[in-house]
Scaffold this active site. Structure first.
Site, PDB file in Angstrom:
ATOM      1  N   THR A 199       2.835  -0.936   8.724  1.00  0.00           N
ATOM      2  CA  THR A 199       3.349  -1.775   9.809  1.00  0.00           C
ATOM      3  C   THR A 199       3.616  -3.211   9.379  1.00  0.00           C
ATOM      4  O   THR A 199       4.286  -3.953  10.112  1.00  0.00           O
ATOM      5  CB  THR A 199       2.317  -1.842  10.952  1.00  0.00           C
ATOM      6  OG1 THR A 199       1.094  -2.370  10.399  1.00  0.00           O
ATOM      7  CG2 THR A 199       2.050  -0.468  11.550  1.00  0.00           C
ATOM      8  N   ASP A 258       0.860  -1.188   0.000  1.00  0.00           N
ATOM      9  CA  ASP A 258       0.000   0.000   0.000  1.00  0.00           C
ATOM     10  C   ASP A 258       0.900   1.243   0.000  1.00  0.00           C
ATOM     11  O   ASP A 258       2.132   1.145  -0.155  1.00  0.00           O
ATOM     12  CB  ASP A 258      -1.022  -0.043   1.155  1.00  0.00           C
ATOM     13  CG  ASP A 258      -0.424   0.311   2.519  1.00  0.00           C
ATOM     14  OD1 ASP A 258       0.804   0.541   2.617  1.00  0.00           O
ATOM     15  OD2 ASP A 258      -1.209   0.364   3.494  1.00  0.00           O
ATOM     16  N   HIS A 278       7.393 -30.468  12.171  1.00  0.00           N
ATOM     17  CA  HIS A 278       6.784 -29.210  11.738  1.00  0.00           C
ATOM     18  C   HIS A 278       5.782 -29.425  10.607  1.00  0.00           C
ATOM     19  O   HIS A 278       4.856 -28.634  10.430  1.00  0.00           O
ATOM     20  CB  HIS A 278       7.867 -28.220  11.323  1.00  0.00           C
ATOM     21  CG  HIS A 278       8.837 -27.951  12.419  1.00  0.00           C
ATOM     22  ND1 HIS A 278       8.462 -27.317  13.589  1.00  0.00           N
ATOM     23  CD2 HIS A 278      10.138 -28.281  12.564  1.00  0.00           C
ATOM     24  CE1 HIS A 278       9.501 -27.251  14.404  1.00  0.00           C
ATOM     25  NE2 HIS A 278      10.532 -27.836  13.804  1.00  0.00           N
ATOM     26  N   HIS A 317      10.420 -23.552  10.542  1.00  0.00           N
ATOM     27  CA  HIS A 317       9.332 -24.194  11.279  1.00  0.00           C
ATOM     28  C   HIS A 317       7.957 -23.994  10.648  1.00  0.00           C
ATOM     29  O   HIS A 317       7.123 -24.886  10.701  1.00  0.00           O
ATOM     30  CB  HIS A 317       9.286 -23.664  12.725  1.00  0.00           C
ATOM     31  CG  HIS A 317      10.429 -24.138  13.562  1.00  0.00           C
ATOM     32  ND1 HIS A 317      10.518 -23.915  14.915  1.00  0.00           N
ATOM     33  CD2 HIS A 317      11.571 -24.825  13.231  1.00  0.00           C
ATOM     34  CE1 HIS A 317      11.632 -24.448  15.401  1.00  0.00           C
ATOM     35  NE2 HIS A 317      12.295 -24.983  14.388  1.00  0.00           N
ATOM     36  N   CYS A 339       2.848  -2.993   4.158  1.00  0.00           N
ATOM     37  CA  CYS A 339       2.043  -1.804   4.442  1.00  0.00           C
ATOM     38  C   CYS A 339       2.823  -0.987   5.464  1.00  0.00           C
ATOM     39  O   CYS A 339       4.023  -1.214   5.649  1.00  0.00           O
ATOM     40  CB  CYS A 339       0.628  -2.178   4.885  1.00  0.00           C
ATOM     41  SG  CYS A 339       0.501  -3.064   6.443  1.00  0.00           S
TER      42      CYS A 339
END
Ligand code: RB5
Length: 144
Positions: A67, A8, A133, A98, A65
Site C-alpha cells: 500500500t 518489500d 513553508h 510545500h 510496499c
C-alpha cells in the site's frame, strides 16, 4: 540525482518499473529492495532505507510496499526523513512544493489514477517553494 529505492515483496513489479523509468532519465539508482516474492517485513526495509539515506549522498528515497502505508510510517520514524505517501499528480506536486519531501512512498497493490511514473515525474519537476513553508518544514524536522 542519486536515488535510493527499497521495497518489500508487495511491490516487486512497481520497483522494477520505477527503477527502469528513473535510469532511462539518467538517474543513479541504489536498490535496497527485495527481488523475490519471499515475504519480508516492511518496517525492516523502511528503516534500512532511512538509515542509509541519512548517511548522506542521496537526493531522494523511494519506498514501496503493498500500500505504501506501512513502509512510509517506518521511514517517517527517523528524524530527518520527510516521507510523503503521494497518490496523484496534485499530492506529488504539493509534497515537493510545500513539504520538501525527501522520501516518497507508493503501493504496488494500489490503483493510481495515472501511472506512477507520471506522479514521480511531477514531483521531480516541481520546485520547493521555501518561504512560509520553510518554517513548517523546520518544525517537522524538529519533531521526534
Ligand atoms: C505485506 O503483505 C503488506 O502488508 C505490506 O506490503 C504493506 O502493504 C504494508 O503497509
Amino acid at each position: 540525482m542519486r536515488i535510493l529505492l527499497a521495497n518489500d515483496h508487495g511491490a516487486l513489479e512497481l520497483k522494477r518499473r520505477i527503477s527502469a523509468h528513473l535510469k532511462s532519465r539518467g538517474h543513479e539508482i541504489v536498490d535496497l529492495g527485495v527481488n523475490t516474492e519471499e515475504s519480508v517485513d516492511y518496517p525492516d526495509k523502511g528503516a534500512e532505507a532511512a538509515r542509509e539515506y541519512l548517511k548522506g549522498g542521496y537526493d531522494l528515497g523511494i519506498v514501496l510496499c503493498g500500500t505504501g502505508i506501512g513502509i512510509s510510517i517506518a521511514a517517517n520514524k527517523h528524524k530527518g526523513i520527510r516521507c510523503a505517501l503521494v497518490h496523484d499528480l496534485f499530492t506529488a506536486e504539493m509534497a515537493r512544493a510545500h513539504n520538501d519531501a525527501n522520501f516518497l512512498a507508493f503501493g504496488g497493490r494500489v490503483d493510481y489514477p495515472v501511472p506512477v511514473e507520471r506522479i514521480l515525474d511531477k514531483f521531480l519537476e516541481t520546485k520547493y517553494e521555501g518561504g512560509r513553508h520553510a518554517r513548517r518544514v523546520g518544525k517537522l524536522d524538529a519533531l521526534g
